[in-house]
Design an enzyme around this catalytic site. Structure first.
Site, PDB file in Angstrom:
ATOM      1  CB  SER A  25      -0.896   0.102   1.298  1.00 49.52           C
ATOM      2  OG  SER A  25      -0.174  -0.120   2.435  1.00 49.52           O
ATOM      3  CB  THR A  56      -1.972   5.625   4.154  1.00 50.63           C
ATOM      4  OG1 THR A  56      -2.544   5.566   3.019  1.00 50.63           O
ATOM      5  CG2 THR A  56      -1.437   6.720   4.858  1.00 50.63           C
ATOM      6  CB  THR A  58      -0.932   6.201   0.776  1.00 55.13           C
ATOM      7  OG1 THR A  58      -1.555   5.152   0.369  1.00 55.13           O
ATOM      8  CG2 THR A  58      -1.224   7.601  -0.242  1.00 55.13           C
ATOM      9  NE  ARG A  75      -8.440   8.234  -4.623  1.00 55.24           N
ATOM     10  CZ  ARG A  75      -7.842   7.941  -3.164  1.00 55.24           C
ATOM     11  NH1 ARG A  75      -6.685   7.540  -3.104  1.00 55.24           N
ATOM     12  NH2 ARG A  75      -8.785   7.745  -2.118  1.00 55.24           N
ATOM     13  CB  VAL A  76      -4.619  13.312  -5.765  1.00 54.58           C
ATOM     14  CG1 VAL A  76      -4.060  13.578  -4.845  1.00 54.58           C
ATOM     15  CG2 VAL A  76      -3.901  13.375  -7.368  1.00 54.58           C
ATOM     16  N   GLY A  77      -5.624  10.911  -3.517  1.00 56.94           N
ATOM     17  CA  GLY A  77      -6.309  10.978  -2.050  1.00 56.94           C
ATOM     18  C   GLY A  77      -5.960  11.874  -1.046  1.00 56.94           C
ATOM     19  CB  THR A 129      -5.318   5.641   7.618  1.00 58.35           C
ATOM     20  OG1 THR A 129      -5.044   4.512   6.885  1.00 58.35           O
ATOM     21  CG2 THR A 129      -5.875   4.994   8.942  1.00 58.35           C
ATOM     22  N   GLY A 130      -7.507   5.620   5.693  1.00 55.52           N
ATOM     23  CA  GLY A 130      -8.778   5.403   5.263  1.00 55.52           C
ATOM     24  C   GLY A 130      -9.086   5.981   4.026  1.00 55.52           C
ATOM     25  N   GLY A 157      -9.863   8.288   1.268  1.00 56.54           N
ATOM     26  CA  GLY A 157      -9.417   9.717   1.265  1.00 56.54           C
ATOM     27  C   GLY A 157     -10.467  10.671   0.914  1.00 56.54           C
TER      28      GLY A 157
END
Ligand code: SD4
Length: 340
Positions: free
Chosen positions: A91, A193, A211, A221-223, A244-245, A247
């Site tokens: 990850s 992450t 991450t 895609r960007v988190g 975390t989680g 985004g």
């Protein structure tokens, strides 16, 4: 989830008269070594906290930097680099799971006690995006570089371009393509992450977050992880927080910045994390993301108090200090996975 006590073993720290619960057998890639702690550390500073099980070895590396004269920003960078460089961590960095086009795209940011920060997003082919983020912070007039521009900058700074898609990640991607169902389940076996927060003995905070993002995301895609205020935030007068989680949910709520603001208003780190997780739940409880939504925060204040809280069960984090050594702790949570 396995019982945390099953993992705990005594270490040589006991011989220093330091109360110790250090080491998690199942976390070891090789033999787990205890950090070398000065015997006279009676306070909880310095202290390092980081997300998930890979935080354990990351903490060790950060601790070694901090206790060997390195700065707190050096420590968090070195810490998260351990996960970035590990092909078995699926990850982060090398070996990270790719997007739905089979591309490993990386997000990272770093922040110091003077509120300097640097970030890269949608970066490909560079194993240590956190170090590129640090260069953005130190060597450019900007905070954030993305995509091809970030790669060009990294190459200009001497970073080496390499293939980060390991055979294992490529195999998993091809398997995913058979169904192509995007449902990012983020739990203890399948987390993303590493976020790390640290407080040094001079009372200065730093944080880092890195991450490969949500597996099978859309290309481009960007988190939350490279976004200062979402994936990571700190105010050196108050404390630091990281996420975390999912985004998208963290961005919608400016998660980490809000956790820091809760601490500013007097909440403990755990209470601050809980308040923002509750807010995220309220905003999302009727949202299409709800059936797979997971978010978790860690937080650390200027007193060296720390905590974590997640929406759903299964979030844990690693904590390292001079009093109790390095250990895993389970975060409290709002609900189980089968609740809505
Ligand atoms: C993201 N927040 O890209 C990251 C993923 C993550 O635990 O942290 N998952 O949305």
């Amino acid at each position: 989830m396995a019982n945390r006590r099953d993992f705990i073993k005594k270490t040589a720290l006991g011989t220093l008269g330091i109360s110790t619960t250090i080491g998690c057998k199942d976390l070891a890639k090789g033999e787990q070594k205890a950090p070398v702690l000065p015997a006279d550390y009676a306070t909880v500073k310095p202290i390092i906290i980081s997300t998930w099980k890979h935080g354990f070895s990351a903490n060790e590396s950060a601790w070694n930097v901090l206790t060997n004269g390195g700065s707190v920003i050096d420590a968090v960078e070195a810490g998260v680099m351990v996960s970035e460089g590990d092909p078995n961590e699926r990850s982060v960095g090398l070996g990270g799971l790719p997007d739905r086009e089979g591309k490993v795209t990386l997000d990272a940011c770093i922040m110091d006690h003077n509120s300097n920060c640097g970030s890269v997003s949608f970066l490909q082919g560079i194993k240590h995006p956190i170090s590129v983020a640090r260069k953005v912070m130190e060597d450019t007039p900007h905070v954030m570089l993305t995509g091809a521009g970030a790669l060009k900058f990294a190459l200009s700074k001497g970073f080496k371009e390499e293939n980060l898609l390991t055979p294992e990640s490529e195999r998993d991607w091809k398997k995913w393509l058979e169904q192509s169902n995007y449902k990012p389940i983020i739990n203890i076996e399948n987390h993303d992450t590493i976020s790390m927060l640290a407080l040094d003995e001079n009372n200065n905070l730093s944080g880092a977050c890195t991450t490969s993002g949500a597996a099978w995301k859309m290309h481009g895609r960007v988190g939350d992880s490279p976004i200062i205020g979402a994936g990571l935030f700190l105010d050196n007068t108050v404390g630091a927080a990281a996420a975390t989680g999912l985004g998208e949910a963290v961005i919608r709520t400016a998660g980490s910045a809000m956790v820091v603001e809760q601490m500013r208003m007097g909440k403990s780190p755990t209470e601050a994390c809980k308040t923002i997780v509750e807010r995220i739940y309220t905003i999302h409880k009727n949202h299409k993301d709800m059936d797979y939504l997971q978010v978790g925060f860690i937080a650390l204040n200027k007193q060296g108090e720390y905590g974590g809280y997640s929406l759903r069960s299964g979030f844990d984090y690693a904590v390292c200090d001079g009093k109790q050594g390095n250990r895993m702790e389970d975060a409290s949570f709002k609900m189980e996975w089968n609740e809505n």
